[in-house]
Write an enzyme that holds these catalytic residues in place. Sequence first.
Site, short mmCIF file in Angstrom:
data_model
loop_
_atom_site.label_atom_id
_atom_site.label_comp_id
_atom_site.label_asym_id
_atom_site.label_seq_id
_atom_site.Cartn_x
_atom_site.Cartn_y
_atom_site.Cartn_z
N LYS A 162 -30.21 14.99 -5.35
CA LYS A 162 -30.94 14.34 -6.45
C LYS A 162 -31.33 12.94 -6.03
CE LYS A 162 -28.45 16.84 -9.97
NZ LYS A 162 -27.51 16.66 -11.06
N HIS A 165 -31.12 6.86 -7.57
CA HIS A 165 -31.87 6.02 -8.50
C HIS A 165 -31.36 4.59 -8.53
CE1 HIS A 165 -28.61 6.45 -11.30
NE2 HIS A 165 -28.72 7.76 -11.29
N HIS A 168 -27.73 3.74 -8.68
CA HIS A 168 -26.98 3.86 -7.43
C HIS A 168 -27.27 2.67 -6.52
CE1 HIS A 168 -27.53 8.29 -8.53
NE2 HIS A 168 -26.28 7.98 -8.82
N1 ARG Z 1 -22.48 10.32 -9.66
C1 ARG Z 1 -22.49 9.63 -10.91
C2 ARG Z 1 -23.93 9.44 -11.40
O1 ARG Z 1 -24.83 9.45 -10.60
C3 ARG Z 1 -21.84 8.29 -10.83
C4 ARG Z 1 -20.36 8.36 -10.58
C5 ARG Z 1 -19.67 7.14 -11.07
N2 ARG Z 1 -18.27 7.18 -10.81
C6 ARG Z 1 -17.35 7.79 -11.55
N3 ARG Z 1 -16.11 7.71 -11.18
N4 ARG Z 1 -17.67 8.42 -12.66
O2 ARG Z 1 -24.15 9.21 -12.56
#
Ligand code: ARG
Length: 632
Positions: A162, A165, A168
């Site tokens: 994905k 964005h 991130h």
């Molecule tokens: N992968 C998740 C997203 O893109 C963010 C993860 C954040 N970290 C966590 N421990 N929930 O939204």
Amino acid sequence: MATQSIADQLEQLKLEQYPNCYPQLNPFDIYRSHITTLLQPITGVDASIIYNALQWTATLDKGDLVLAVPALRIKGKKPDQFAQEIVAQWPGSDLVETPTAFGPFMQFFFKAETLTKTLVPMARSLGPDFGKNPANGLRDPSDPSKGSKRMVIEFSSPNIAKPFHAGHLRSTIIGGFLAKLYAGAGYDVKRINYLGDWGKQYGLLALGFERYGNNEDLEKDPINHLFTVYVKINQDVGAEKDQAEALIKEGKPEEAQKVKDNGLDEQARKYFKAMTEQEPKAIEQWQKFRALSIERYKQTYARLNIEYDEYSGESQVSEEAMAKTAAKLVEMGIAEESEGALIVDFAKHIPGKAGKSLEKPIIRKKDGTALYLTRDISELLHRAEKYKFDEMIYVIASQQDLHVKQFFKIVELMGHKDLADKCRHINFGLVLGMSTRKGTVKFLDDILRDVGDFMHDVMRKNEDKYKQVENPEKVADIVGISSVMVQDQSGKRINNYKFDMETMTSFEGDTGPYLQYAHARLCSITRKVNLSNEELASADLSILTETHAIQLVRTLAQWPDVVQNTLKTLEPTTILTYLFKMTHSLSSSYDHLKIVGSEPEIMKARMALYDSARIVLSNGMRLLGLTPVERM
Ligand code: ARG
């Protein structure tokens, strides 16, 4: 002679030891300690109170340190008057001018010559370590044998297949910065990337790969290829849905059901089930996607000077651990059944608004699958065991504030308040209008490439200068990355900002290119002057008496304190604001403190000063994750 070592200088001062006072590393600590020693007998106030009451000033015209007399907590005396009394009794000092009373404040100005003679050798001898303090992270500052505190920082955490964005991007930049900040402060830092790499969609991705993927493209560019496959297969899913809906409208519900039963969605569910059961064929394919994506991420992170200790991820949370967590939540009465699913109704556990505001999140779906929230809870418990951390930071967008509050709270309700208290959410606002020039796909690499290209165009506009740059593509790439990072770190984390190529790549204003230019200019002077380390060390610093030299020295001396303050604010802008103040002071000095054509002694002294500025600028830029360039 000017070459007296810092250790000797400190020895002569006979400074007293105060907690958190590191005179070898921080010029301001010398002054705080010294002023405290002088004020203690005059005021009769406890030394630690005085020490802590000595504060920074907003601008140098208000002094280098200021003391708010009411902070001394003396009863029965009017602060204004008491300030006057203290001034009258000031015994005189080689380091500090007689303080000035300003209402209830006392302003202290450091004596320029001694400050210069402390700052320049300290910055030059500590070099890349100037600003760091390995004692900050000690479990017990009075007993280093007890070791350093362990800090786990989770940041970036993109989702495989994905787009990467803006959330991130910010998490990556801010997390990388925090990791460097704490490492410099002597913490034992562990960096974790918690990938989104699990769930039915990865079953779907594997199906998509059978239809649209090929190994050659996968090996070459896994991130983009997987994304392409993912987009295509999702279009197919959409088409199937439309088909089923149309059949229902046509009054053919049985046929619609058939489409659904044999459809991609159902197949993806089965595929993912096989993955969770560790079925070799299913898991191998996914493992390959994951491993290749990580390899690619690593290359990109390296461009931002970031490395991880662990690539964790949603896939790494074990089903057993989650089952155990769920069972415990039920057993403790924290979670309850609701329409076949397992939920936590916070209002039942926390009274009033606080409970209601946490809502009723689902822990386990009706079909038995665990969710994002449950994974985070189990992962936190797992990390506590694995890393035995003293503190853990999650760098996650403020859009997930509620989610983070929920899982911290559940961990607390489970009887791990101590653990929840060690965790901290560092959040941040949105980036508006982030799109690349070439299209809509937003991977980190695309963003960096685009900004690099844009930067290259900007540089090309100045033809004469452009010709002198040895490797313009490389420089454009690095300076482009700096543009993105500085723009991101300029405001407070919580603020939204607009992604604006034009502004961020400008050499005017407080931008990444401006900082890079300031650094390259210092490097260019260093090359031209070409004095040895010994020659610089022997410079007679007492001749740096010009106002501009003194202002610059005073600003540079603040650097270790700025880092200390940043450990409190955890805001990259604390560092950036300072760096811009410092570089402005620097650039206004050049006309007044010329080097080329000066007498050899003046040349040496000024070069030693510029060298200190280069060290501070370079250290600050590296702390923010930038790569300072030597030519541009
Ligand atoms: N992968 C998740 C997203 O893109 C963010 C993860 C954040 N970290 C966590 N421990 N929930 O939204």
